[in-house]
Structure formats: structure tokens, C-alpha cells
Write a protein that holds these residues in place. Structure first.
Motif, PDB file in Angstrom:
ATOM      1  N   SER A 128      12.260   3.471   1.378  1.00 31.73           N
ATOM      2  CA  SER A 128      11.412   2.283   1.482  1.00 31.73           C
ATOM      3  C   SER A 128      11.641   1.549   2.801  1.00 31.73           C
ATOM      4  N   GLU A 185       0.111   0.718  10.231  1.00 32.55           N
ATOM      5  CA  GLU A 185       1.186   0.794   9.257  1.00 32.55           C
ATOM      6  C   GLU A 185       2.326   1.595   9.879  1.00 32.55           C
ATOM      7  N   PRO A 186       3.572   1.257   9.556  1.00 32.62           N
ATOM      8  CA  PRO A 186       4.680   2.032  10.133  1.00 32.62           C
ATOM      9  C   PRO A 186       4.592   3.522   9.808  1.00 32.62           C
ATOM     10  N   ARG A 187       3.953   3.866   8.696  1.00 29.34           N
ATOM     11  CA  ARG A 187       3.887   5.286   8.346  1.00 29.34           C
ATOM     12  C   ARG A 187       2.796   6.055   9.091  1.00 29.34           C
ATOM     13  N   VAL A 246       1.890  -3.427  11.672  1.00 33.22           N
ATOM     14  CA  VAL A 246       2.662  -3.999  12.766  1.00 33.22           C
ATOM     15  C   VAL A 246       1.965  -3.713  14.100  1.00 33.22           C
ATOM     16  N   VAL A 285       4.782   3.832  15.698  1.00 34.70           N
ATOM     17  CA  VAL A 285       5.728   2.757  16.032  1.00 34.70           C
ATOM     18  C   VAL A 285       6.870   3.232  16.923  1.00 34.70           C
ATOM     19  N   ARG A 297       3.338  -1.790  -3.364  1.00 38.38           N
ATOM     20  CA  ARG A 297       3.874  -2.678  -2.370  1.00 38.38           C
ATOM     21  C   ARG A 297       2.876  -2.769  -1.219  1.00 38.38           C
ATOM     22  N   GLU A 305       4.813   4.410   1.688  1.00 33.80           N
ATOM     23  CA  GLU A 305       4.974   3.245   2.563  1.00 33.80           C
ATOM     24  C   GLU A 305       6.446   2.908   2.777  1.00 33.80           C
ATOM     25  N   PHE A 306       6.716   2.387   3.968  1.00 29.59           N
ATOM     26  CA  PHE A 306       8.083   1.916   4.243  1.00 29.59           C
ATOM     27  C   PHE A 306       8.024   0.800   5.272  1.00 29.59           C
ATOM     28  N   ASP A 307       9.102   0.027   5.334  1.00 28.72           N
ATOM     29  CA  ASP A 307       9.244  -0.955   6.401  1.00 28.72           C
ATOM     30  C   ASP A 307      10.037  -0.304   7.525  1.00 28.72           C
ATOM     31  N   TYR A 308       9.751  -0.752   8.731  1.00 24.12           N
ATOM     32  CA  TYR A 308      10.332  -0.087   9.904  1.00 24.12           C
ATOM     33  C   TYR A 308      11.156  -1.067  10.732  1.00 24.12           C
ATOM     34  N   THR A 364       2.511  -2.948   2.417  1.00 26.08           N
ATOM     35  CA  THR A 364       3.200  -2.878   3.691  1.00 26.08           C
ATOM     36  C   THR A 364       2.296  -3.481   4.738  1.00 26.08           C
TER      37      THR A 364
END
Ligand SMILES: Cc1cc2nc3c(=O)[nH]c(=O)nc-3n(C[C@H](O)[C@H](O)[C@H](O)COP(=O)(O)OP(=O)(O)OC[C@H]3O[C@@H](n4cnc5c(N)ncnc54)[C@H](O)[C@@H]3O)c2cc1C
Ligand code: FES
Ligand code: FES
Lengths: 289, 163
Positions: A49, B25-27, B9, B72, B4, A5-8, B6
Motif C-alpha cells: 500500500s 496516480e503513483p501506480r 500527484v 513518478v 481507497r 493503488e499505493f502511496d509513493y 489514491t
């Protein structure tokens, strides 16, 4: 295969991207074409991350003339570089080398800046950048700095970029005199990556002797490198088959070679000499033609 | 280590001329988003790391591996998948040509092959054999249908130029 998982984030300016890199720290990574980074993330060999996408930053894209030379934005795709008329005219090596990268899908999304920043030992642009003596424009928290290509590739997958810096532009200086250039590559038959790739630039005078030359090798060792022994041996000599063959024998001097299931160290060393000779012959032909 | 969370979005995607609003999810790759979130399963997954071309889509007129594109980052791109080729008057000429020339065996690589040929013919209405070969060089066919794929590309070029 799913990345961790990561924030974008998708900033729209280089300043904003640098701000995000500083704020998020070394766990943050920049995303360009994603054609080196995303496979690594899927294999969990990389797990940033935070991902900061450079694709919405218009100022990083495109090719413009600069001070007699040309400046290529880091986010310009391989296929845009390959098909650029501005480049083809004076730097035909961009078309030749660009067309040899991977396949159409890789060239449509992968970027020249991403390829250089990634410093893949089998990447094609690193050799081209070294042979053209490119100047890497790098933006960071303290403003801009310029690193010559010769100091940019530090080690396998390691460039001179700091974690909070962005490669913005690749500047190609003008070349004086009668110039010839060539890129010769032994492609890995499946991936297309360079098993060995050699970029050569020669400058000649009216008499056909070599005034100046630069030769750079990729694929053979842990990082792209200039073949300075070859360059020394050729300077001042006629650009004929005999001098070129003799100079090419010095390719690989002082280099560490990689060996893998596809090509042994010995084989790569041999290919390095063969492809150096081919690239120099082709460059000499184009300078004289 | 605490996992975590996430958050998903919102993303707006333009696929085959239709707008889709999805929460991902961004991934999430574009490939997984097409297949799992939107039910557009014509785009295939094989290697999942950019080696085979089964997942090829056309993004802003250029072919790309959807397994290496994030959903995304695909916002704002005009995406065409195999589902978007057929029109009101039937199959796309490249699809017709693939059937006519029997240019497939198992068919798993076919959506990608077809999109690569469509993208080629959009820019070059009369490609040489070499240009055809290079255009599909990122699309692997394990059944080895290449000779017929090349023939289908030539046939498609003829159908399209006679229209
Ligand atoms: C099937 C396949 C075949 C391939 N064949 C070849 C080949 O034949 N020859 C070849 O040279 N390459 C090849 N590649 C690699 C391809 O060219 C990649 O596109 C390239 O190496 C990386 O560029 P990118 O834009 O995709 O960067 P990304 O994958 O997005 O990023 C790579 C790294 O560089 C960093 N980065 C990216 N942009 C910047 C920037 N502006 N400033 C600072 N850091 C940055 C990222 O954080 C990341 O660490 C191949 C890839 C695939 C999937
Ligand atoms: S599934 Fe994307 S290239 Fe193989
Ligand atoms: S038809 Fe089976 S992989 Fe191409």
C-alpha cells in the motif's frame, strides 16, 4: 495490467527511508530498479500500500574501495557493476556475471541490491556474493548490522532482511594469493535468468594446488547455496582437470532441486555438475594464467 | 472493503527536450503516461511486464523498459521516445537506415529496435555484429526481421560516421 493503488514516497536519505518503513509498517515496500517488484505488482502477486523509492538516495549508489576490498552501493545498477573498471581489475567475475543478466534494459535499471534483497532463486548476484564471501551491510532502526552472504539467503525469495531494514552496501573483502574466479551459466533462452549458474573462486599457491576455494550455485534449487562438498574435495588437491572433475561430481550434494516446464529436477542436477566443472576449470585457468 | 482513494500527484517529465507537467496516480507507469496522458503513442505496449522491448525508451542515455518504470520515478530523467529522434533536417540516421534496409515487417517492435540501436551507436560508433546483436537482445521481433535489423544498424553506423 495495472498495479493496486499505493502511496509513493521518495526519501533522499537512508535514515528517512527507515523512518518511513517504521511509520508505514509491513505493508510498505522499498522500490529499487523495479524489475522484480513492478511485474509482481502488475500481476497482483504483490500489492504494497506504500512504495518507498530508493532512487533519490545518492549515498546508496556507487563503488568505493574499502579496507583493501571494495564496497558496492545497493542502488548501483547491474550495468554500472558490469562496466566498473575498479571491479574488473580484481574481481572480473562482476563483469562476466553482470553481462549475462537479462538484457540491456534490465541491466540499465535493475540494481545489485534489489537483486540480492529479492533473493530470486534464479538470480545471478546471489551466487557471486556467496563465492566472494560478500558482507551485506544492513541499516535499520537500531543502526547498522553486517550479515555474511552465507547467512543472507534464507529461502526462496526470502533474505535475512527485516521489513524495516535497508540493504545499503555489499562489501567484497580482499583476496590474498593467486586468485582465479569465473561464472558459468546456463541461461534460460527467453528471460536470461539462470537455469543453473555457478560462481567459483579459487586461490592457489606457486605449486598449482588449491589452497582455498568457494563454489556457489544458483538457479538449481530454491535458493543460492555454497557447494561445500565440492570445496572440501578440491582443497589441497592440484587444480587440474582430474581433481576438478572428481570434486564437481559432489555438486548438488544435500541440495533440493527445482523442476519446472523448462528443466526437470534431474536435468538441473546434471547441469549443476557440468557447470560446476566448467566454472572451476575457468577459475583455475585464470588463477594460473 | 472500502476502496481507497489514491490522490494523483504532480510530476514534471522531461521528454524529448520538452517539459510536461502531469497529474498521475503513483501506480501510473511511464508507458501509460506517455501513451494515455501525453498522446505519445509511438512507444508501444505488448507484454507490459518487461519481456519484449516494445516499450523501450532512452532515459539519461540508457535504454529502459517504460512499462516497468513509474511516471513518478521518472521525474528528473531525460527521456527520449521515438517521437524525439527526427530533427529539423529529417529523420534520424537510424530511422533512415531502417527504411533503406527494409528492417521491419509489421513495425510494432520498430520504435524499440531503433532506440536500442541509437543508444548503442551513441556509445560505440563502430559496433561489431555481436555488439549489435546484444544491443537489441531485449527487443523481440515476432516477424523475425533480425537479419535486416542488424544490417540497418551497420548502415546507420556508416551514415553517422560519414557525417
Ligand atoms: C525480462 C527480465 C529478465 C531478467 N533476467 C535476469 C537474469 O538473467 N538474472 C538476474 O539475476 N536477474 C534477472 N532479472 C531480474 C533483475 O535483475 C532485477 O533487476 C532484480 O532481480 C531486482 O532488482 P531491482 O533493483 O529491480 O529491485 P526491485 O524490483 O525494485 O526490488 C526487488 C525486491 O527487493 C526489495 N529491495 C530492493 N532494494 C532493496 C534494498 N536496498 N534494501 C532492502 N530491500 C530492497 C524490494 O522491496 C523488492 O521486494 C530479470 C528481470 C526481467 C524483467
Ligand atoms: S511492453 Fe514493456 S517490455 Fe513488453
Ligand atoms: S517487425 Fe513485426 S515484430 Fe518486428
Amino acid at each position: 495490467m495495472i498495479p493496486a493503488e499505493f502511496d509513493y514516497y521518495a526519501p533522499t536519505s537512508v535514515q528517512e527511508a527507515i523512518g518511513l518503513l517504521q511509520e508505514k509498517g509491513p505493508e510498505a515496500k522499498l522500490l529499487a530498479g523495479g524489475h522484480s517488484l513492478v511485474p509482481l505488482m502488475k500481476l497482483r502477486l504483490a500489492a504494497p500500500s506504500v512504495l518507498i523509492d530508493l532512487n533519490r538516495i545518492a549515498e546508496l549508489r556507487g563503488i568505493r574501495s574499502s579496507d583493501g576490498g571494495v564496497a558496492i552501493g545497493a542502488m548501483t545498477t547491474h550495468s554500472e557493476v558490469e562496466s566498473s573498471p575498479e571491479l574488473a581489475d580484481r574481481w572480473p567475475i562482476f563483469h562476466v556475471a553482470g553481462a549475462m543478466i537479462g538484457d540491456p534494459m534490465v541491466r540499465h535499471r535493475g540494481t545489485i541490491g534489489g537483486s540480492l534483497a529479492h533473493a530470486d532463486p534464479a538470480g545471478d548476484w546471489p551466487a557471486v556474493a556467496l563465492a566472494l564471501d560478500a558482507r551485506m551491510h544492513i541499516a535499520g532502526p537500531n543502526g547498522e548490522r553486517v550479515v555474511p552472504a552465507g547467512e543472507f539467503f534464507v529461502d526462496m525469495l526470502t533474505s535475512a532482511l527485516e521489513p524495516d531494514e535497508v540493504l545499503t552496501e555489499i562489501e567484497i573483502p580482499a583476496l590474498e594469493g593467486r586468485v582465479g574466479m569465473a561464472y558459468e551459466k546456463f541461461r534460460h533462452p527467453a528471460s536470461g535468468y539462470a537455469v543453473v549458474g555457478v560462481a567459483a573462486v579459487v586461490v592457489t599457491d606457486g605449486s598449482g594446488s588449491c589452497q582455498d576455494c568457494r563454489v556457489a550455485i544458483t538457479g538449481a534449487g530454491p535458493k543460492a547455496t555454497r557447494a561445500t562438498g565440492v570445496e572440501e574435495a578440491l582443497k589441497g588437491r592440484p587444480l587440474d582437470e582430474q581433481s576438478i572433475s572428481a570434486a564437481a561430481e559432489r555438486a548438488g550434494e544435500g541440495m533440493a532441486f527445482l523442476g519446472d516446464i523448462y528443466a526437470s529436477e534431474e536435468y538441473r542436477e546434471h547441469l549443476t555438475k557440468v557447470y560446476t566443472k566448467r566454472a572451476l576449470l575457468a577459475a583455475a585457468r585464470s588463477a594460473q594464467g | 472493503m472500502a476502496t481507497r482513494e489514491t490522490s494523483k500527484v504532480p510530476v514534471n517529465l522531461d521528454i524529448n527536450g520538452e517539459q510536461y507537467d502531469v497529474l498521475v496516480e503513483p501506480r501510473r507507469t511511464l508507458l501509460d503516461c506517455l501513451r494515455e496522458d501525453l498522446g505519445l503513442t509511438g512507444t508501444k505496449r505488448v507484454c507490459d511486464v518487461g519481456n519484449c522491448g516494445a516499450c523501450t525508451v532512452i532515459a539519461d542515455g540508457r535504454t529502459g523498459y517504460s512499462c516497468l518504470m513509474l511516471a513518478v520515478e521518472s521525474e528528473g530523467l531525460k527521456i527520449t521516445t521515438i517521437e524525439g529522434l527526427a530533427g529539423e533536417d529529417g529523420l534520424h540516421p537510424v530511422q533512415q537506415a531502417f527504411i533503406q534496409e527494409d528492417a521491419l515487417q509489421c513495425g510494432f517492435c520498430t520504435p524499440g529496435q531503433v532506440l536500442s540501436v541509437v543508444s548503442l551507436l551513441e556509445r560505440n560508433s563502430d559496433p561489431s555484429d555481436e555488439e549489435i546483436r546484444l544491443a537489441v537482445s531485449g527487443n523481440l521481433c515476432r516477424c523475425g526481421a533480425y537479419p535486416k535489423i542488424f544490417r540497418a544498424a551497420r548502415t546507420a553506423a556508416q551514415i553517422m560516421s560519414s557525417k
